[in-house]
Motif scaffolding. Sequence first.
Motif, PDB file in Angstrom:
ATOM      1  N   ALA A 168      49.693  46.301  63.926  1.00 17.97           N
ATOM      2  CA  ALA A 168      48.615  46.811  64.774  1.00 17.97           C
ATOM      3  C   ALA A 168      49.126  47.253  66.136  1.00 17.97           C
ATOM      4  N   ALA A 169      50.237  46.672  66.587  1.00 21.06           N
ATOM      5  CA  ALA A 169      50.773  47.031  67.907  1.00 21.06           C
ATOM      6  C   ALA A 169      51.172  48.498  67.977  1.00 21.06           C
ATOM      7  N   LYS A 170      51.493  49.105  66.842  1.00 20.71           N
ATOM      8  CA  LYS A 170      51.926  50.518  66.870  1.00 20.71           C
ATOM      9  C   LYS A 170      50.766  51.449  67.224  1.00 20.71           C
ATOM     10  N   PRO A 171      49.642  51.435  66.491  1.00 27.32           N
ATOM     11  CA  PRO A 171      48.535  52.314  66.914  1.00 27.32           C
ATOM     12  C   PRO A 171      47.935  51.911  68.250  1.00 27.32           C
ATOM     13  N   ILE A 172      47.905  50.603  68.532  1.00 29.83           N
ATOM     14  CA  ILE A 172      47.409  50.178  69.844  1.00 29.83           C
ATOM     15  C   ILE A 172      48.299  50.753  70.937  1.00 29.83           C
ATOM     16  N   GLY A 173      49.608  50.735  70.720  1.00 27.29           N
ATOM     17  CA  GLY A 173      50.540  51.261  71.715  1.00 27.29           C
ATOM     18  C   GLY A 173      50.337  52.742  71.973  1.00 27.29           C
ATOM     19  N   VAL A 174      50.017  53.500  70.921  1.00 28.02           N
ATOM     20  CA  VAL A 174      49.761  54.937  71.097  1.00 28.02           C
ATOM     21  C   VAL A 174      48.528  55.142  71.969  1.00 28.02           C
ATOM     22  N   ALA A 175      47.437  54.452  71.629  1.00 29.39           N
ATOM     23  CA  ALA A 175      46.207  54.595  72.408  1.00 29.39           C
ATOM     24  C   ALA A 175      46.412  54.116  73.847  1.00 29.39           C
ATOM     25  N   TRP A 176      47.165  53.029  74.013  1.00 31.89           N
ATOM     26  CA  TRP A 176      47.465  52.514  75.349  1.00 31.89           C
ATOM     27  C   TRP A 176      48.246  53.545  76.155  1.00 31.89           C
ATOM     28  N   GLN A 177      49.232  54.144  75.542  1.00 29.54           N
ATOM     29  CA  GLN A 177      50.035  55.153  76.227  1.00 29.54           C
ATOM     30  C   GLN A 177      49.164  56.314  76.699  1.00 29.54           C
ATOM     31  N   LEU A 178      48.243  56.768  75.852  1.00 26.97           N
ATOM     32  CA  LEU A 178      47.371  57.883  76.220  1.00 26.97           C
ATOM     33  C   LEU A 178      46.414  57.498  77.353  1.00 26.97           C
ATOM     34  N   ALA A 179      45.791  56.319  77.230  1.00 29.83           N
ATOM     35  CA  ALA A 179      44.802  55.910  78.223  1.00 29.83           C
ATOM     36  C   ALA A 179      45.448  55.579  79.557  1.00 29.83           C
ATOM     37  N   VAL A 180      46.469  54.740  79.514  1.00 32.51           N
ATOM     38  CA  VAL A 180      47.111  54.316  80.763  1.00 32.51           C
ATOM     39  C   VAL A 180      47.827  55.488  81.425  1.00 32.51           C
ATOM     40  N   GLY A 181      48.425  56.353  80.610  1.00 29.15           N
ATOM     41  CA  GLY A 181      49.051  57.545  81.189  1.00 29.15           C
ATOM     42  C   GLY A 181      48.044  58.389  81.947  1.00 29.15           C
ATOM     43  N   SER A 182      46.847  58.549  81.377  1.00 29.28           N
ATOM     44  CA  SER A 182      45.798  59.322  82.061  1.00 29.28           C
ATOM     45  C   SER A 182      45.345  58.627  83.333  1.00 29.28           C
ATOM     46  N   ASP A 183      45.227  57.298  83.288  1.00 31.48           N
ATOM     47  CA  ASP A 183      44.827  56.559  84.490  1.00 31.48           C
ATOM     48  C   ASP A 183      45.867  56.714  85.597  1.00 31.48           C
ATOM     49  N   LEU A 184      47.140  56.583  85.233  1.00 33.61           N
ATOM     50  CA  LEU A 184      48.200  56.632  86.246  1.00 33.61           C
ATOM     51  C   LEU A 184      48.464  58.051  86.748  1.00 33.61           C
ATOM     52  N   ALA A 185      47.837  59.040  86.112  1.00 31.62           N
ATOM     53  CA  ALA A 185      47.904  60.398  86.660  1.00 31.62           C
ATOM     54  C   ALA A 185      47.054  60.526  87.921  1.00 31.62           C
ATOM     55  N   LEU A 186      46.195  59.539  88.151  1.00 31.13           N
ATOM     56  CA  LEU A 186      45.357  59.521  89.354  1.00 31.13           C
ATOM     57  C   LEU A 186      46.040  58.676  90.415  1.00 31.13           C
ATOM     58  N   PRO A 187      46.342  59.225  91.571  1.00 32.78           N
ATOM     59  CA  PRO A 187      47.019  58.434  92.609  1.00 32.78           C
ATOM     60  C   PRO A 187      46.183  57.257  93.087  1.00 32.78           C
ATOM     61  N   GLU A 188      44.868  57.301  92.847  1.00 34.50           N
ATOM     62  CA  GLU A 188      44.007  56.210  93.287  1.00 34.50           C
ATOM     63  C   GLU A 188      44.225  54.930  92.468  1.00 34.50           C
ATOM     64  N   VAL A 189      44.776  55.071  91.260  1.00 27.82           N
ATOM     65  CA  VAL A 189      44.999  53.918  90.392  1.00 27.82           C
ATOM     66  C   VAL A 189      46.376  53.333  90.682  1.00 27.82           C
ATOM     67  N   GLU A 190      46.401  52.039  90.944  1.00 29.88           N
ATOM     68  CA  GLU A 190      47.662  51.362  91.235  1.00 29.88           C
ATOM     69  C   GLU A 190      48.332  50.918  89.937  1.00 29.88           C
ATOM     70  N   GLY A 191      49.640  51.028  89.906  1.00 30.16           N
ATOM     71  CA  GLY A 191      50.382  50.599  88.733  1.00 30.16           C
ATOM     72  C   GLY A 191      51.779  51.181  88.746  1.00 30.16           C
ATOM     73  N   PRO A 192      52.689  50.586  87.970  1.00 32.65           N
ATOM     74  CA  PRO A 192      54.064  51.084  87.930  1.00 32.65           C
ATOM     75  C   PRO A 192      54.136  52.436  87.231  1.00 32.65           C
ATOM     76  N   ARG A 193      54.763  53.376  87.884  1.00 35.68           N
ATOM     77  CA  ARG A 193      54.931  54.715  87.315  1.00 35.68           C
ATOM     78  C   ARG A 193      56.425  54.941  87.073  1.00 35.68           C
ATOM     79  N   THR A 194      56.822  54.762  85.836  1.00 35.05           N
ATOM     80  CA  THR A 194      58.223  54.966  85.492  1.00 35.05           C
ATOM     81  C   THR A 194      58.537  56.456  85.526  1.00 35.05           C
ATOM     82  N   VAL A 195      59.815  56.764  85.453  1.00 33.57           N
ATOM     83  CA  VAL A 195      60.218  58.176  85.379  1.00 33.57           C
ATOM     84  C   VAL A 195      59.590  58.825  84.163  1.00 33.57           C
ATOM     85  N   ARG A 196      59.567  58.094  83.042  1.00 34.48           N
ATOM     86  CA  ARG A 196      58.962  58.625  81.813  1.00 34.48           C
ATOM     87  C   ARG A 196      57.480  58.933  82.027  1.00 34.48           C
TER      88      ARG A 196
END
Length: 467
Positions: free
Chosen positions: A361-389
């Motif tokens: 289950a971690a594989k599909p969850i990881g895909v959805a997490w990557q999409l959601a968290v990536g979109s959140d971290l595209a907003l400078p207002e959201v705090e979180g680690p932004r790796t080079v990737r």
Amino acid sequence: MDTIGDHAIVLGASVGGLLAARALADAYRAVTVVERDVLPDGAENRRGVPQGRHGHTLLPRGAQIADELFPGILDELVADGAPTIPGDDLSALYFVAGGHLMARSGALRDRRITYVPSRPLLERHIRRRVRAIPNITVLDGHSVGDLTTTPDRHRVTGVQVGSREGVRTLTADLVVDAMGRGARTPAHLERFGYGRPTEEHVRVHVTYRSQLFRLPSHVLSEKIVLVGARAGRPTGMALLGYENDTWLFTASGMMGHEPPCDRTDMIDFVEPFTPGHVVAALRAAEPLGDVAQHKFPSSRWRHYEQMRRFPDGLLVFGDAICSFNPLYGQGMTVAAIEATTLGRCLRRGDHELSRRFFRAAAKPIGVAWQLAVGSDLALPEVEGPRTVRTRLDNAYVGRILAAAENDPVVVDRFLRVSSLIDPPSHLFHPALVGRVCAGNLRRHRKADGASAAIPDERRKSFLTARR
């Protein structure tokens, strides 16, 4: 599938819990779903699903799985009034992502249909289908207490449930916790000596307020209007056409940007970034019921797949594992994917079932997490680690969205990934990269041409004024 046990118990009758019960019914002689609420027969909101009064989306992947688990359910939803959006009509969708309005002409590659039932209508149909399965019993109106275990606590053996008649213990070969973000499994595990799972958080502080409306007939050509947050504006809106000619309007904000509580003020709140004809339709609409509010503090992933020890006879499912920013509408579809994952694991028996399921289950969850968290971290207002990737991926997604303004093929590829049909790697296919580059080059040339024309226009205006 061969039967691998006598009795399985699912805690929680949400969409996730019902999907889990459907998967378990093929492997256990009896399945019991325990739910605190007294479940309605109709398409009604209930106390245990406070977010049910807000917008929900069954993404195309989730709809496909639902129809595999319950053949014909999509046709039944349509017969009960659920709207559909055909894949050959992009004009029915007004979708702004990252500040870019997607192309509104053309067709999607596989002409797939998007189904837009309200959450209460969808739950009603899934409940009805689950109750019709002979070896499933739905025990509503019962609270959930402590888990029971063997003396050495190596195996969970059941759960205590309470009702007006008192408290009793249900024994089972397997207990599945599908009780959402508030699930108590981490506390149980700590009490049993296993420790808690590692948790990953991204704080988004989402607040959204929604109200059901009835709009004048044929006032809108769109069936869905979605305007997402963008950098510098962590607010958005949604308008979804539902059954019975009703529409659900939602105003949302992140990181402390809360929409107002009053209907008129909500419309004023979204007016600066909402199409004028949509705002006019909302102002002329007939409100149905009160404004509902829901708050969501953070996306959270409990990494059960990383635990070194875990008791036999216990699983965790759906939002109890991972809950995503609800603005992306992934939760029900991820639960559907988990149900198919659980079914595959059960076909291999119950040996090390928890370890196998959590890892799969971690594989599909990881895909959805990557999409959601990536979109959140595209907003400078959201705090979180932004790796080079993360920074590179978000920069590229921004170019995809820019190209999608005028290229329906790019829209199709992006929606297939965001709908969890295709993996994110498909966004890096050379053919799509080429279209993205070409689309952005055309945009830059057009922008440069417009910029070059500005001095000439200013000069003409100056000369005219001098005359």
